[in-house]
Design an enzyme around this catalytic site. Structure first.
Site, PDB file in Angstrom:
ATOM      1  N   TYR A 188       0.823  -1.213   0.000  1.00  0.00           N
ATOM      2  CA  TYR A 188       0.000   0.000   0.000  1.00  0.00           C
ATOM      3  C   TYR A 188       0.857   1.264   0.000  1.00  0.00           C
ATOM      4  O   TYR A 188       0.630   2.206  -0.750  1.00  0.00           O
ATOM      5  CB  TYR A 188      -0.942  -0.011   1.215  1.00  0.00           C
ATOM      6  CG  TYR A 188      -1.696   1.262   1.428  1.00  0.00           C
ATOM      7  CD1 TYR A 188      -1.455   2.079   2.533  1.00  0.00           C
ATOM      8  CD2 TYR A 188      -2.636   1.696   0.486  1.00  0.00           C
ATOM      9  CE1 TYR A 188      -2.124   3.264   2.713  1.00  0.00           C
ATOM     10  CE2 TYR A 188      -3.321   2.878   0.658  1.00  0.00           C
ATOM     11  CZ  TYR A 188      -3.059   3.652   1.771  1.00  0.00           C
ATOM     12  OH  TYR A 188      -3.724   4.835   1.943  1.00  0.00           O
TER      13      TYR A 188
ATOM     14  N   GLN B 233     -16.814   7.610   1.721  1.00  0.00           N
ATOM     15  CA  GLN B 233     -15.697   7.541   0.775  1.00  0.00           C
ATOM     16  C   GLN B 233     -15.885   6.271  -0.034  1.00  0.00           C
ATOM     17  O   GLN B 233     -15.943   5.178   0.537  1.00  0.00           O
ATOM     18  CB  GLN B 233     -14.364   7.508   1.532  1.00  0.00           C
ATOM     19  CG  GLN B 233     -13.144   7.433   0.642  1.00  0.00           C
ATOM     20  CD  GLN B 233     -11.900   7.059   1.420  1.00  0.00           C
ATOM     21  OE1 GLN B 233     -11.732   5.887   1.793  1.00  0.00           O
ATOM     22  NE2 GLN B 233     -11.051   8.036   1.698  1.00  0.00           N
TER      23      GLN B 233
ATOM     24  N   LYS C 131     -14.313   3.682  -2.574  1.00  0.00           N
ATOM     25  CA  LYS C 131     -13.040   3.255  -3.157  1.00  0.00           C
ATOM     26  C   LYS C 131     -13.253   2.980  -4.646  1.00  0.00           C
ATOM     27  O   LYS C 131     -14.202   2.269  -5.035  1.00  0.00           O
ATOM     28  CB  LYS C 131     -12.535   1.981  -2.470  1.00  0.00           C
ATOM     29  CG  LYS C 131     -12.172   2.167  -0.999  1.00  0.00           C
ATOM     30  CD  LYS C 131     -11.049   3.150  -0.833  1.00  0.00           C
ATOM     31  CE  LYS C 131     -10.578   3.209   0.602  1.00  0.00           C
ATOM     32  NZ  LYS C 131      -9.550   4.262   0.788  1.00  0.00           N
TER      33      LYS C 131
ATOM     34  N   ASP D  55     -12.110   7.793  -3.755  1.00  0.00           N
ATOM     35  CA  ASP D  55     -10.703   7.608  -3.401  1.00  0.00           C
ATOM     36  C   ASP D  55     -10.073   6.539  -4.274  1.00  0.00           C
ATOM     37  O   ASP D  55     -10.445   5.375  -4.202  1.00  0.00           O
ATOM     38  CB  ASP D  55     -10.594   7.199  -1.926  1.00  0.00           C
ATOM     39  CG  ASP D  55      -9.138   7.192  -1.458  1.00  0.00           C
ATOM     40  OD1 ASP D  55      -8.912   6.888  -0.277  1.00  0.00           O
ATOM     41  OD2 ASP D  55      -8.240   7.498  -2.265  1.00  0.00           O
TER      42      ASP D  55
ATOM     43  N   GLU E 252     -10.074  11.881  -4.263  1.00  0.00           N
ATOM     44  CA  GLU E 252      -8.983  11.697  -3.300  1.00  0.00           C
ATOM     45  C   GLU E 252      -7.884  10.844  -3.921  1.00  0.00           C
ATOM     46  O   GLU E 252      -8.141   9.723  -4.378  1.00  0.00           O
ATOM     47  CB  GLU E 252      -9.490  11.051  -2.018  1.00  0.00           C
ATOM     48  CG  GLU E 252      -8.433  10.917  -0.950  1.00  0.00           C
ATOM     49  CD  GLU E 252      -8.987  10.454   0.390  1.00  0.00           C
ATOM     50  OE1 GLU E 252     -10.122  10.825   0.733  1.00  0.00           O
ATOM     51  OE2 GLU E 252      -8.287   9.692   1.069  1.00  0.00           O
TER      52      GLU E 252
ATOM     53  N   ASP F 225      -3.537  12.315  -0.553  1.00  0.00           N
ATOM     54  CA  ASP F 225      -3.433  11.398   0.585  1.00  0.00           C
ATOM     55  C   ASP F 225      -2.039  10.761   0.552  1.00  0.00           C
ATOM     56  O   ASP F 225      -1.077  11.362   1.017  1.00  0.00           O
ATOM     57  CB  ASP F 225      -4.551  10.353   0.510  1.00  0.00           C
ATOM     58  CG  ASP F 225      -4.600   9.426   1.727  1.00  0.00           C
ATOM     59  OD1 ASP F 225      -5.606   8.721   1.906  1.00  0.00           O
ATOM     60  OD2 ASP F 225      -3.626   9.401   2.502  1.00  0.00           O
TER      61      ASP F 225
ATOM     62  N   LYS G 248      -2.858  10.904   7.089  1.00  0.00           N
ATOM     63  CA  LYS G 248      -2.630   9.780   7.997  1.00  0.00           C
ATOM     64  C   LYS G 248      -1.538  10.143   8.993  1.00  0.00           C
ATOM     65  O   LYS G 248      -0.422  10.521   8.601  1.00  0.00           O
ATOM     66  CB  LYS G 248      -2.289   8.530   7.210  1.00  0.00           C
ATOM     67  CG  LYS G 248      -3.438   8.100   6.288  1.00  0.00           C
ATOM     68  CD  LYS G 248      -3.216   6.725   5.742  1.00  0.00           C
ATOM     69  CE  LYS G 248      -4.397   6.271   4.907  1.00  0.00           C
ATOM     70  NZ  LYS G 248      -4.491   6.926   3.606  1.00  0.00           N
TER      71      LYS G 248
ATOM     72  N   TRP H  47     -11.158   8.821  10.349  1.00  0.00           N
ATOM     73  CA  TRP H  47     -11.514   7.442  10.013  1.00  0.00           C
ATOM     74  C   TRP H  47     -10.812   6.506  10.985  1.00  0.00           C
ATOM     75  O   TRP H  47      -9.636   6.693  11.311  1.00  0.00           O
ATOM     76  CB  TRP H  47     -11.054   7.110   8.589  1.00  0.00           C
ATOM     77  CG  TRP H  47     -11.436   5.727   8.148  1.00  0.00           C
ATOM     78  CD1 TRP H  47     -12.587   5.354   7.511  1.00  0.00           C
ATOM     79  CD2 TRP H  47     -10.669   4.532   8.329  1.00  0.00           C
ATOM     80  NE1 TRP H  47     -12.584   3.996   7.274  1.00  0.00           N
ATOM     81  CE2 TRP H  47     -11.426   3.471   7.775  1.00  0.00           C
ATOM     82  CE3 TRP H  47      -9.432   4.236   8.897  1.00  0.00           C
ATOM     83  CZ2 TRP H  47     -10.976   2.141   7.768  1.00  0.00           C
ATOM     84  CZ3 TRP H  47      -8.973   2.925   8.898  1.00  0.00           C
ATOM     85  CH2 TRP H  47      -9.750   1.896   8.343  1.00  0.00           C
TER      86      TRP H  47
END
Ligand code: 0XW
Ligand code: MG
Length: 367
Positions: free
Chosen positions: A55, A161, A163, A192, A217, A240, A264, A319
């Protein structure tokens, strides 16, 4: 106060269901919990949970190796001198901000316990006693994503949100359109891509959904790709994953690439760095979330405490992964979502007292 030991735990976090995004599907994760032990008997907890091996450039074993390099050089320091502690971490190891973040978070927890204040109070004070959150709808069929959207709207979430990415762009467009048909006025929507869309497909998606109020996003992977499409899309773009430190945040704002952020805490280095980004965004009136990859009650509480201090007009929610995690670290105080909101833990520091039996024996001890 002096650091006498640093304990590292690994916590197995099976995912309830499968959490699918453009470039990865998650079914099980390992979180790294850091325990700072001091000569006063107070202890502080921090956490980082990489979202699998692809990721972002983060890995559980990388976090452990970074902490192994840093920890011995922190023993004997006052952990509540948080700026000096971060400087000492940077002097011990270049980079690995996500690993340093776990120690930074534990230091803020300790500072709160030392001065008997919540972390949000140390950060300047909270707006209210709870924060908004949002629900991330994993990649699935357009019909399923629309069903989940309707369900979460009924449960009280005010922001969703969806995906997108990792499939035919027509499916993404159909899913967004189906979701927009079930949303009531005032619901916020983010699409996103988690870096998984090409610039071409991002433009197609935005132009084909120009009538739908939403934000895009992190559709593409790099700032250059975002710069290429900025003048062609019909929606604000939040960054992000590409914003991996304060410098990139500053550059993306100066280059007019960011209309907001999905932020984050551990990616940028912890609560200390997230506070700086909060203040930069407030100076430029840029909305942002306060999230993390994944993780249990410790990282969830860190996001909630920082989120509680964000200016309301800029706050896009905190989140947390708790809907996908079976057990709390702290059954009584662990952050929970109720009607789209999360109560701020009330105890000093993060307000979390983890059941150490949940963590097993430390995988590493320093000091
Ligand atoms: C929705 N999140 C905050 C949780 C997942 O880690 C992905 C992330 C995002 O917005 O990219
Ligand atoms: Mg995101």
């Amino acid at each position: 106060m002096k650091l006498t030991a640093i304990n590292v735990y690994e916590v197995d976090l099976p995912v309830v269901g499968t959490y699918r995004m453009s470039m990865t599907a998650i079914t099980r994760l390992t979180s790294v919990v850091v325990e700072l032990v001091t000569d006063t008997g107070l202890v502080g907890y921090g956490e980082v949970c990489p979202l699998g091996p692809i990721y972002q450039p983060q890995h559980v074993l990388g976090a452990r190796a970074a902490i192994e390099e840093i920890a011995p050089k922190l023993i004997g320091r006052d952990p509540t001198e948080i700026l000096q502690l971060n400087r000492a971490m940077d002097a011990a190891l270049n980079g690995s901000r996500y690993a340093k973040a776990a120690i930074d978070i534990a230091a803020w927890d300790l500072a709160g316990k030392r001065y008997n204040r919540r972390v949000c109070d140390l950060l300047g004070g909270a707006v209210g006693d709870s924060v908004s959150t949002y629900y991330a709808i994993a990649v699935a069929s357009p019909e399923e994503q629309a069903r989940v959207a309707a369900e979460k709207q009924e449960q009280g979430f005010r922001r969703l949100q969806i995906k997108v990415g990792g499939r035919d762009i027509e499916d993404d467009i159909e899913a967004i359109r189906k979701i927009s048909e079930v949303l009531r006025p005032g619901m916020r929507l983010a699409a996103d891509g988690n870096r998984g869309l090409t610039g071409r497909d991002t433009v197609f998606l935005s132009q084909r959904c120009r009538d739908i109020p939403m934000i895009l996003e992190q559709p593409c992977s790099t700032l250059d790709e975002i710069a290429n499409i900025k003048g062609q899309v019909c929606h604000p773009i939040y960054l992000d994953e590409v914003t991996d430190d304060v410098n990139v945040v500053v550059r993306s704002i100066a280059d007019r690439l960011a209309d907001g952020f999905g932020m984050k805490v551990t990616r940028v280095g912890g609560i200390s760095a997230m506070r700086t980004i909060r203040d930069i965004c407030e100076a430029r009136s840029l909305p942002h979330t306060v999230d993390d990859n994944w993780g249990g009650d410790i990282i969830a509480a860190a996001c909630v405490h920082v989120g509680a201090t964000v200016a309301p007009k800029l706050f896009e929610g905190a989140w947390i992964a708790s809907p996908y995690i079976e057990h709390h670290y702290d059954v009584e105080n662990g952050p929970r979502i109720e009607n789209g909101r999360i109560k701020i833990p009330t105890g000093p520091g993060l307000g979390i007292t983890p059941d150490l039996k949940r963590f097993g024996s430390p995988v590493a001890t320093f000091g």
